[in-house]
Design an enzyme around this catalytic site. Structure first.
Site, short mmCIF file in Angstrom:
data_model
loop_
_atom_site.label_atom_id
_atom_site.label_comp_id
_atom_site.label_asym_id
_atom_site.label_seq_id
_atom_site.Cartn_x
_atom_site.Cartn_y
_atom_site.Cartn_z
N ARG A 1 10.72 -0.95 12.74
CA ARG A 1 9.48 -0.66 13.46
C ARG A 1 9.29 -1.61 14.63
NH1 ARG A 1 4.73 -0.03 9.03
NH2 ARG A 1 3.67 -1.19 10.66
N ARG B 1 -9.94 0.44 9.02
CA ARG B 1 -9.46 -0.90 9.32
C ARG B 1 -10.52 -1.75 9.99
NH1 ARG B 1 -3.85 0.26 9.38
NH2 ARG B 1 -2.52 -1.52 9.82
N LYS C 1 0.83 -1.22 0.00
CA LYS C 1 0.00 0.00 0.00
C LYS C 1 0.86 1.26 0.00
CE LYS C 1 -2.27 -0.92 3.81
NZ LYS C 1 -1.74 -2.22 4.24
N ARG D 1 -0.80 -8.83 13.72
CA ARG D 1 -1.32 -7.89 12.72
C ARG D 1 -2.09 -8.63 11.63
NH1 ARG D 1 4.16 -5.32 11.57
NH2 ARG D 1 3.23 -4.36 9.73
N ARG E 1 11.69 -5.83 4.79
CA ARG E 1 11.59 -4.41 5.13
C ARG E 1 12.28 -4.14 6.47
NH1 ARG E 1 5.63 -2.17 5.45
NH2 ARG E 1 5.52 -2.95 7.57
P1 ADP Z 1 0.69 -2.16 8.41
O1 ADP Z 1 2.04 -2.22 7.75
O2 ADP Z 1 0.49 -3.27 9.40
O3 ADP Z 1 -0.43 -2.02 7.46
P2 ADP Z 1 0.34 0.58 9.51
O4 ADP Z 1 1.56 1.39 9.41
O5 ADP Z 1 -0.81 0.92 8.63
O6 ADP Z 1 0.77 -0.93 9.37
O7 ADP Z 1 -0.20 0.58 11.03
C1 ADP Z 1 0.63 0.20 12.10
C2 ADP Z 1 -0.18 0.07 13.39
O8 ADP Z 1 -0.82 1.34 13.68
C3 ADP Z 1 -1.34 -0.91 13.35
O9 ADP Z 1 -0.94 -2.24 13.61
C4 ADP Z 1 -2.24 -0.34 14.44
O10 ADP Z 1 -1.79 -0.64 15.73
C5 ADP Z 1 -2.11 1.15 14.23
N1 ADP Z 1 -3.12 1.66 13.27
C6 ADP Z 1 -2.87 2.20 12.05
N2 ADP Z 1 -4.02 2.55 11.44
C7 ADP Z 1 -5.01 2.21 12.30
C8 ADP Z 1 -6.43 2.27 12.24
N3 ADP Z 1 -7.06 2.77 11.15
N4 ADP Z 1 -7.13 1.81 13.31
C9 ADP Z 1 -6.54 1.31 14.38
N5 ADP Z 1 -5.21 1.20 14.50
C10 ADP Z 1 -4.45 1.64 13.47
#
Ligand code: ADP
Length: 193
Positions: free
Chosen positions: A136, A88, A13, A147, A127
């Site tokens: 991270r 999400r 993404k 996740r 990554r």
């Molecule tokens: P990923 O690479 O898992 O898609 P993101 O960078 O989008 O990761 O998100 C990392 C973390 O931030 C998630 O695992 C969650 O804890 C939190 N997070 C991000 N966006 C949301 C959301 N829309 N609702 C709830 N938690 C979120």
């Protein structure tokens, strides 16, 4: 143009959003990036979100909803935006719907990157290795497993929500990066008439 990119962690993404930003002059709104910035700056939201994120769980819907509400009002969003990592949960999708309706905005398309789960682990491990010191907190095997579980249980229904609304387009995220970009562009053309 206002669109949502859906897909599990490691689906690509972020990579694709960056390309859309460049081609269409719209902004990328990544709730993950916003939350990581809040954690780094030790804001009240960041302090609340830090441990939840490190475990690979979801930050409460209303907290994330508020961050997005503030952000989409900013002047740089006037030409449109790509939501990456939001919504999400189906509850977040409802929050977004109300938010946009209140502002008189419409959503053009929701693009889901479909990826084999077996490929995700490898992509994220890569990554984590490549980012070195900037790794991270949630790119550990345990957090990653969580996740993916959270994605299956809470985020996969969001695709169905948008399918039912007639907004969903799926793209094969296993193709190479350029091909994925091309298919996303085709999906956008088909939707933004
Ligand atoms: P990923 O690479 O898992 O898609 P993101 O960078 O989008 O990761 O998100 C990392 C973390 O931030 C998630 O695992 C969650 O804890 C939190 N997070 C991000 N966006 C949301 C959301 N829309 N609702 C709830 N938690 C979120």
């Amino acid at each position: 143009m206002r669109l949502i990119l859906l897909g599990p962690p490691g689906a690509g993404k972020g990579t694709q959003a960056a390309r859309l930003v460049e081609r269409h002059g719209i902004v990328q709104l990544s709730t993950g990036d916003m939350l990581r910035a809040a954690v780094r700056d030790k804001t009240p939201v960041g302090l609340k979100a830090q441990d939840i994120m490190a475990r690979g769980e979801l930050v409460p819907d209303l907290v994330v909803g508020e961050i997005v509400a503030d952000r989409i009002e900013a002047a740089d969003c006037a030409r449109g935006f790509i939501l990456d990592g939001f919504p999400r949960t189906v509850a977040q999708a409802e929050i977004l719907k109300d938010l946009m309706a209140r502002k008189g905005l419409t959503l053009d398309v929701v693009i889901e990157l479909v990826v084999d789960e077996s490929a995700l682990l490898g992509r994220i491990e890569k990554r984590a290795r490549e980012s070195g010191a900037a790794v991270r907190a949630d790119d550990t095997p345990e957090a990653l497993k969580k996740r993916l579980e959270v994605y299956r249980a809470q985020t996969a229904p969001v695709s169905e929500y948008y399918r039912a609304a007639g907004l969903l387009q799926t793209v094969d995220g296993m193709l190479n990066v350029d091909e994925v970009t091309e298919r996303i562009e085709a999906a956008i053309k088909a939707s933004v008439a």
